[in-house]
Enzyme design. Structure first.
Site, PDB file in Angstrom:
ATOM      1  N   HIS A  72       0.841  -1.193   0.000  1.00  9.75           N
ATOM      2  CA  HIS A  72       0.000   0.000   0.000  1.00  9.75           C
ATOM      3  C   HIS A  72       0.880   1.248   0.000  1.00  9.75           C
ATOM      4  O   HIS A  72       1.805   1.358   0.800  1.00  9.75           O
ATOM      5  CB  HIS A  72      -0.911   0.026   1.230  1.00  9.75           C
ATOM      6  CG  HIS A  72      -1.975  -1.030   1.207  1.00  9.75           C
ATOM      7  ND1 HIS A  72      -2.996  -1.080   2.135  1.00  9.75           N
ATOM      8  CD2 HIS A  72      -2.192  -2.072   0.364  1.00  9.75           C
ATOM      9  CE1 HIS A  72      -3.790  -2.110   1.872  1.00  9.75           C
ATOM     10  NE2 HIS A  72      -3.309  -2.727   0.802  1.00  9.75           N
ATOM     11  N   TYR A 201      -9.435   4.573   7.484  1.00  7.42           N
ATOM     12  CA  TYR A 201      -9.618   4.896   8.899  1.00  7.42           C
ATOM     13  C   TYR A 201     -10.747   5.913   9.005  1.00  7.42           C
ATOM     14  O   TYR A 201     -10.640   7.012   8.459  1.00  7.42           O
ATOM     15  CB  TYR A 201      -8.336   5.483   9.495  1.00  7.42           C
ATOM     16  CG  TYR A 201      -7.217   4.497   9.704  1.00  7.42           C
ATOM     17  CD1 TYR A 201      -6.969   3.963  10.965  1.00  7.42           C
ATOM     18  CD2 TYR A 201      -6.384   4.100   8.652  1.00  7.42           C
ATOM     19  CE1 TYR A 201      -5.932   3.061  11.185  1.00  7.42           C
ATOM     20  CE2 TYR A 201      -5.352   3.200   8.853  1.00  7.42           C
ATOM     21  CZ  TYR A 201      -5.127   2.689  10.115  1.00  7.42           C
ATOM     22  OH  TYR A 201      -4.106   1.796  10.317  1.00  7.42           O
ATOM     23  N   PRO A 293      -3.897  -1.044  18.425  1.00  8.29           N
ATOM     24  CA  PRO A 293      -3.613  -1.401  17.028  1.00  8.29           C
ATOM     25  C   PRO A 293      -3.848  -0.286  16.018  1.00  8.29           C
ATOM     26  O   PRO A 293      -3.518  -0.454  14.852  1.00  8.29           O
ATOM     27  CB  PRO A 293      -4.568  -2.579  16.778  1.00  8.29           C
ATOM     28  CG  PRO A 293      -5.671  -2.387  17.755  1.00  8.29           C
ATOM     29  CD  PRO A 293      -5.045  -1.778  18.975  1.00  8.29           C
ATOM     30  N   LYS A 297       1.648  -0.777  15.043  1.00 11.97           N
ATOM     31  CA  LYS A 297       3.047  -0.784  15.468  1.00 11.97           C
ATOM     32  C   LYS A 297       3.490  -2.033  16.219  1.00 11.97           C
ATOM     33  O   LYS A 297       4.688  -2.229  16.437  1.00 11.97           O
ATOM     34  CB  LYS A 297       3.327   0.444  16.358  1.00 11.97           C
ATOM     35  CG  LYS A 297       3.188   1.765  15.644  1.00 11.97           C
ATOM     36  CD  LYS A 297       4.150   1.840  14.475  1.00 11.97           C
ATOM     37  CE  LYS A 297       3.856   3.002  13.559  1.00 11.97           C
ATOM     38  NZ  LYS A 297       4.379   2.787  12.208  1.00 11.97           N
ATOM     39  N   TYR A 385       3.816   6.343  10.126  1.00  8.52           N
ATOM     40  CA  TYR A 385       3.061   5.163   9.716  1.00  8.52           C
ATOM     41  C   TYR A 385       3.944   4.171   8.965  1.00  8.52           C
ATOM     42  O   TYR A 385       3.884   2.970   9.218  1.00  8.52           O
ATOM     43  CB  TYR A 385       1.869   5.571   8.848  1.00  8.52           C
ATOM     44  CG  TYR A 385       0.794   4.510   8.785  1.00  8.52           C
ATOM     45  CD1 TYR A 385      -0.290   4.540   9.647  1.00  8.52           C
ATOM     46  CD2 TYR A 385       0.869   3.459   7.872  1.00  8.52           C
ATOM     47  CE1 TYR A 385      -1.272   3.557   9.604  1.00  8.52           C
ATOM     48  CE2 TYR A 385      -0.102   2.474   7.827  1.00  8.52           C
ATOM     49  CZ  TYR A 385      -1.172   2.528   8.696  1.00  8.52           C
ATOM     50  OH  TYR A 385      -2.130   1.549   8.649  1.00  8.52           O
TER      51      TYR A 385
END
Length: 406
Positions: A72, A201, A293, A297, A385
């Site tokens: 991604h 998200y 979550p 990480k 990220y």
């Protein structure tokens, strides 16, 4: 039995540590309370940072990940019914994330250790640690009713939050910090085609939702719920209705429904044990820290811990020096606390707290608006990220199998 490094736990941390040490000729024995079938069959999500992907490839266990994982280049943030894309690859000079489940990483690492003749003892009961402050620490356990003992140069506790390793450090010496969040995640596995090319998200007035992917046939999705709720209260129809309410967007996007083959509710917390070493004993991964979550990480911190620990052990065996081992906690905690900060920020920005007023909700929306409209803010999210660098101050390691050591 005797070995150079005894490792408790055959999760990503323990197996990766064993694999990295093997590449440089250091002997290990891995002790695991569960069976091989269980650790390889326990389905867990997995979003791999660029550094984790690079290390798996450099150490020779990334071939299947590169074939079957989903790369991604960005993520999408949804609020006020609209989606906004964060182009992580563009903002981080080409770095990306790979969606590849944790149990698949475990399969690859187990296969590599077995092929190399590595020793993994499954179904080990009543594991305990002894003499960890001496130069000959020991692991004792039972298998099929027989008692066994392994004498080691060093022991690495990679057995998760509930394992015996962290408890072996004297309580009066352990510094532990924790935050429990007032919400949980209801996670499902659903038999549908991929819903979206990248993770979504969502901040919604009804609560958070995350749309992920697992394979061409099975997808992983999450809903924010009361952590004390009973999964029996959530029928498949209720789950899909709630996902539609939170994720269907103004541009016509609608969730794809299908049979739900697994569902459960997990609580959310952050935890750090800052005492990550005692004598010749070290803890890594979930034995030392837990993150919610939201920031993806957990597995990545486990891999970065053992990257530091493996290089510290290699330095000792190659030169007799303990410079890296002596600083192990300090080096790891710099990255751990940055990951904790990012995970906390993502969690509080995206979830609805029942104790908050409409004022706090508007602050969340303003934060999301800023993150998606500011290059500086988008870059900060993207850098964290895709993963901060694997670093050991004062050393410049290269991630290839020929030079993973000092």
């Amino acid at each position: 039995m005797r070995t150079q490094v005894g490792i408790i736990g055959a999760g990503p941390a323990g197996l990766m540590l064993s694999h990295l040490l093997h590449l440089q000729g250091v002997e290990t024995i891995v002790i695991e309370k569960r069976s091989r079938e269980e650790i390889e069959g326990t389905i867990r999500a997995g979003v791999l940072e660029q550094g984790t992907v690079d290390l798996l490839n450099a150490s020779g266990v990334g071939e299947r990940m590169m074939k079957e994982g989903h790369v991604h280049q960005g993520i999408e943030l949804q609020f006020n019914g609209k989606r906004h894309r964060i182009n992580m690859q563009e903002l981080t000079d080409g770095k990306k994330i790979t969606v590849y489940a944790q149990h698949e990483v475990i399969k690859d690492l187990v296969a590599a250790r077995v092929q190399a003749g590595g020793k993994i003892i499954f179904n080990a009961d009543h594991v305990s640690l002894h003499d960890i402050e001496t130069e000959e620490p020991k692991i004792r356990f039972k298998k099929e009713g027989m008692e066994h003992e392994i004498t080691c140069d060093f022991i690495a506790g990679c057995d998760g939050f509930h394992g015996p390793s962290r408890q072996a450090i004297p309580k009066n010496l352990r510094t532990e910090k924790q935050k429990v969040y007032p919400f949980g995640w209801l996670g499902i596995l659903a038999e549908t085609p991929p819903v979206n090319p990248e993770l979504i998200y969502t901040n919604h007035e009804r609560g958070f939702a995350l749309i992920s992917t697992r394979s061409p046939e099975v997808q992983r999705h999450y809903l924010q719920v009361d952590p004390n709720d009973d999964i029996k209260n959530w029928s498949d129809d209720r789950i899909w209705t709630e996902l539609h309410a939170r994720v269907d967007s103004e541009d016509g996007f609608k969730m794809k429904e299908g049979p739900i083959i697994q569902k459960n509710i997990v609580s959310m917390r952050s935890f750090v044990c800052e005492t990550m070493q005692y004598g010749r004993f070290f803890i890594a991964g979930d034995a030392a820290h837990i993150v919610p979550p939201t920031g993806a990480k957990g597995l990545n911190l486990a891999i970065s811990d053992v990257y530091v620990l493996s290089n510290g052990l290699l330095q000792f065996y190659q030169s007799g020096k303990k410079e890296i081992l002596d600083q192990y906690s300090e080096i790891c905690l710099r990255r751990i606390w940055k990951a904790q900060r990012f995970s906390y920020w993502m969690t509080t920005m995206l979830h609805r707290d029942v104790n908050h007023s409409s004022y706090e909700y508007q602050i969340q929306l303003a934060e999301l608006d800023y993150v998606t409209s500011s290059i500086a803010a988008s870059t900060s999210l993207a850098e964290n990220y895709v993963g901060l660098p694997f670093e050991i101050p004062g050393y410049n390691f290269k991630m290839n199998s020929a030079s993973l050591s000092v």
